[in-house]
Design an enzyme around this catalytic site. Structure first.
Site, PDB file in Angstrom:
ATOM      1  CG  ASP A   1      69.490   7.174 -13.555  1.00 49.23           C
ATOM      2  OD1 ASP A   1      69.770   5.923 -13.853  1.00 49.23           O
ATOM      3  OD2 ASP A   1      68.778   7.907 -14.194  1.00 49.23           O
TER       4      ASP A   1
ATOM      5  CG  HIS B   1      66.716   4.420 -14.708  1.00 50.02           C
ATOM      6  ND1 HIS B   1      68.005   4.460 -15.664  1.00 50.02           N
ATOM      7  CD2 HIS B   1      65.811   4.611 -15.693  1.00 50.02           C
ATOM      8  CE1 HIS B   1      67.835   4.470 -16.927  1.00 50.02           C
ATOM      9  NE2 HIS B   1      66.368   4.455 -17.028  1.00 50.02           N
TER      10      HIS B   1
ATOM     11  CD  GLU C   1      65.436   4.442 -20.700  1.00 48.16           C
ATOM     12  OE1 GLU C   1      65.930   4.807 -21.927  1.00 48.16           O
ATOM     13  OE2 GLU C   1      66.207   4.890 -19.576  1.00 48.16           O
TER      14      GLU C   1
ATOM     15  CG  ASP D   1      70.340  14.235 -23.980  1.00 50.47           C
ATOM     16  OD1 ASP D   1      69.636  14.838 -24.136  1.00 50.47           O
ATOM     17  OD2 ASP D   1      70.597  13.225 -23.741  1.00 50.47           O
TER      18      ASP D   1
HETATM   19  C1  ACM Z   1      64.274   9.022 -20.483  1.00 47.36           C
HETATM   20  O1  ACM Z   1      64.743   9.768 -21.420  1.00 47.36           O
HETATM   21  N1  ACM Z   1      64.826   7.838 -20.297  1.00 47.36           N
HETATM   22  C2  ACM Z   1      63.281   9.562 -19.901  1.00 47.36           C
END
Ligand code: ACM
Ligand code: ZN
Length: 780
Positions: free
Chosen positions: A202, A272, A336, A435
């Site tokens: 990432d 990412h 994203e 999370d």
């Molecule tokens: C994600 O939570 N960006 C897949």
């Protein structure tokens, strides 16, 4: 002396038998089998217990039995014997190719344990069931000779509801060692999960050694700093990093396989990718310079989709990835990915032109360019005998039907994908992002990203939405929880976020809908926590705490607090801020809290023998609006409605946990609330409590307008506050916006709070609508 010893031994055996028979059999299994017939009596393991594995089972199944026998010996001291043929006192394992892939039949009689399965995983799950029926010590490392090493009799015919039962783990934001990841694999095995989706790369770090591109780990595995808490511009200036060598990865792939778990690696692309760009700047549109990101969130710099060398890079990386990971699926991320750089990049624009990509009503040419990347990578994977999974954004650029879609932005993208004929894995943020917070009481929790996914919500999730036909529903391969680790710097924290939510997840994954039963789950969780104890795992105890629910009672002008806890353990409380004890008032019915004072703090405890839990602390602050129910012109977003208008005048201020019931969320309409004060009062100030959490697209209000009326007179505007959009990202937090005006007599106040129409340009989601979250309207 010898005789006496023999007599004592005989007495001990008789006593043991009596106690054994008088003890009620318990079946504390999570996930609970889909079909179980409980029977009286027990099978006792002893030094004469034999294992017979029928020859057609093969080496892998024999290995599974060896693992089981080794663990039993280590913890009980009992040494099982290996038999050439079926015996009287023993485990008998046979192959039954008629059974479904991971199904098993398990018969526990007083003399024998019989297991039949078609695959090694079937046998693994049968033995996992046996292990959960044994004393929890079987999961530990220490010898416990005085436990009752027996299991209750039963006949179990079991098979999972879903073939894909996953957990996702991000090791880019925080790095977890091979030993730590193995602990997670161990707990997955306890609950019969079969897939670890491993997020290995990432913006904040590249964690997998790639021999052809050594800088990915030399440079990309290290960031020079990490943002502190949720302060977007404040850093610790401490280098942070870590990566796995290919040898370590091969070792853990084998370790997982021995537990029946497949590891699916994720290389997140084309967004990412800051860690890769910092290592090889020529892969970006601008050429850099780039750095491994020390900030969470989304970055504008992504892989250049115009340059051929980008595709060479992706393919070479994936070749090494496929060599390490034998999984059928490879995850390519796809989430994203801002298109800002592609819009300006000559190479990307040239490719758009060459491919004839055009804007249309479904998306821009750049969206279709991401579709091109996805399809090209998918073809490469398919040519190498693998299947591709991507996050639900991969649908945006059009998608071949081979790709499997992971639905994370709710379930609607998954529904759409299934209707289009794609296989789907359901991982919606609510309730499957582990999370998110698991307690309403955020102040006493370690920092989390936000949200509220408690155990019961996880348990209630059904991965197959009603709107799917039977045929479409077959595309839902299964479900998984996702663990993003921005706010999990330690292994203890990681485990705390995963357990016991993973136990609830396992019944979502394993149990047929009609076999789910939350009360049964709660009954069994005590034994599962003992298993976690034996494994030395850190887990959350919220299930045993006191929980409060608070509602405005307009007729009485008070706040009604309803307290709950699991089971019938007694609850004691105080309202004067003192620490409750067993001498405090015992809770028997909802508490009416008067709003006549300025503040009040409710504290409550639950008293249990085994588990000590935190005190519930709920402060209230009161004003002229508290206890009067607001009338809302437009309802909040259905996702964030909770107790409705009551939330705005209950005297409770929210915190970072925006979905714990303290906040109302608005996106399409302003908050437009009218509050009847009951009588004429002097009013000179209105305060609006608002949350700012940019990574979750939650913005401050843009304008607050206050109107007042006295008696039957019409409403007139009495105050206004314009709130400029922040020119760049400032700190997240809970804020209060105050609108002050010359004092007026009023019996009704109307407050209109405007949302952000367009997220500003400095944000990754520029141009989209922003969320408004309001916890309280205070009038003074
Ligand atoms: C994600 O939570 N960006 C897949
Ligand atoms: Zn480019």
């Amino acid at each position: 002396m010898k005789k006496l010893n023999r007599y004592l031994a005989l007495l001990a055996t008789v006593l043991a038998l009596i106690s054994c028979q008088s003890e009620e059999n318990r079946y504390d299994l999570i996930p609970y089998p889909n079909h179980i017939e409980q029977m009286p009596g027990r099978f006792a393991f002893d030094n004469h217990t034999q294992i017979f594995v029928s020859p057609e089972c093969g080496d892998e199944i024999t290995g599974v039995l060896k693992q089981f026998a080794g663990q039993l010996q280590k913890t009980s001291g009992l040494e099982l014997k290996w038999a050439e043929k079926e015996g009287k006192n023993g485990i008998v394992v046979k192959l039954n190719p008629e059974l479904a892939d991971e199904a098993y039949n398990l018969h526990i009689g007083k003399n024998n344990i019989e297991i039949a399965a078609a695959t090694p995983n079937g046998v693994r799950f049968a033995l996992q069931t046996v292990k959960q029926l044994l004393p929890a010590a079987v999961y530990g490392d220490t010898l416990v000779t005085d436990a009752n090493w027996s299991v209750p009799c039963a006949t179990i015919d079991d098979a999972p509801r879903f073939g894909y039962r996953g957990l996702h783990l991000d090791v880019a934001r925080h790095f977890f060692s091979i030993a730590e990841v193995k602990r997670i694999l161990n707990v997955m095995a306890v609950h019969k999960l079969n897939t670890l989706h491993w997020h290995l790369t990432d913006d904040q770090g590249w964690r997998i050694e790639i021999k052809k591109y050594p800088r990915l780990t030399e440079v990309g595995s290290m960031r020079s700093k990490t943002m502190i808490a949720k302060e977007w511009d404040n850093y610790d200036n401490t280098p942070y990093g870590g990566f796995y060598t290919q040898d370590e990865l091969r070792d853990i792939v084998k370790y997982a396989a021995d537990l029946g778990i497949t590891i699916i690696p994720e290389i997140d692309l084309p967004g990412h990718m800051m860690a890769a760009l910092a290592s090889y700047p020529e892969l970006g549109c601008t050429g850099g310079p780039y750095e491994v990101s020390g900030q969470w969130g989304i970055r504008d710099d992504v892989l250049c989709a115009g340059k051929d060398k980008t595709f060479d890079f992706i393919e070479n990386v994936l070749l090494e990835v496929m060599d390490i990971f034998p999984s059928k699926y490879i995850h390519i991320g796809g989430d994203e990915c801002p298109k800002l750089r592609w819009e300006k990049c000559p190479a990307c624009q040239a490719r758009i032109k060459a491919l004839g990509l055009k804007d249309d009503e479904h998306g821009t040419a750049e969206h279709y360019l991401q579709g091109y990347v996805t399809e090209r990578v998918e073809k490469f994977l398919n040519d190498h005998g693998r299947e591709m999974i991507g996050w639900d954004e991969i649908m945006e650029g059009g998608l071949s039907t081979h790709a499997t879609v992971m639905s994370w932005r709710g379930v609607s993208n998954g529904v759409e994908a299934a209707k289009q004929g794609h296989d789907v894995i359901m991982t919606p943020t609510s309730p499957l992002y582990f999370d998110y917070y698991q307690s309403r009481d955020t102040q006493s929790e370690p920092l989390a990203i936000g949200g509220y996914n408690p155990v019961d919500l996880v348990y209630k999730f059904n991965p197959v939405p009603d709107e799917l036909t039977e045929e479409e529903a077959k595309h839902i391969l299964g479900t998984q929880a996702n663990v993003w680790t921005e706010y999990m710097p330690t292994n203890e924290q990681l485990e705390y976020m995963i357990m016991p939510r993973i136990a609830a997840l396992s019944e979502v994954q394993w149990d047929q809908l009609e076999n789910k039963d939350y009360n049964r789950f709660l009954n069994h969780i005590g034994h599962i926590l003992e298993i976690y104890n034996a494994m030395g795992l850190n887990y959350a105890k919220h299930l045993f705490e006191v929980e409060g629910e608070y509602m405005v009672d307009e007729s009485k002008g008070c706040i009604v607090a309803t307290l709950r806890t699991q089971g019938d353990a007694p609850i004691y409380y105080t309202l004067d801020g003192t620490e409750p004890t067993t001498a405090s008032t015992r809770y028997t019915e909802p508490i009416e809290i008067s709003t006549d004072t300025d503040t009040c703090t409710l504290k409550a405890i639950v008293v249990r023998d085994q588990v000590k839990t935190r005190t519930l602390v709920r402060p209230f602050s009161f004003n002229k609006a508290t206890g009067h129910l607001a009338e809302l012109k437009d309802a909040p977003s259905p996702k964030y409605t909770f107790g409705g208008a009551s939330v705005l005048t209950d005297g409770i201020h929210g915190d970072f946990n925006y979905s714990n019931g303290c906040w109302l969320g608005f996106i399409d309409t302003p908050l437009d609330a009218t509050i009847d004060l009951g009588e004429t009062q002097e009013v000179s100030r209105v305060k609006v409590g608002s949350l700012v959490q940019y990574s979750e697209y939650i913005f401050p209000p843009t304008k607050i307008t206050v109107y007042a009326a006295d008696g039957e007179n019409p409403m007139t505007e009495i105050g206004k506050l314009d709130i400029p959009v922040a020119p760049k990202q400032d700190a997240d937090g809970v804020r209060e916006y105050t609108c002050e005006f010359p004092s007026v007599p009023a019996s009704k106040i109307r407050v209109v709070v405007n949302t952000t129409d367009k997220i500003p340009d400095w944000h990754g989601a520029r141009g989209e609508k922003g969320w408004l979250f309001v916890d309280e309207i205070s009038i003074n």
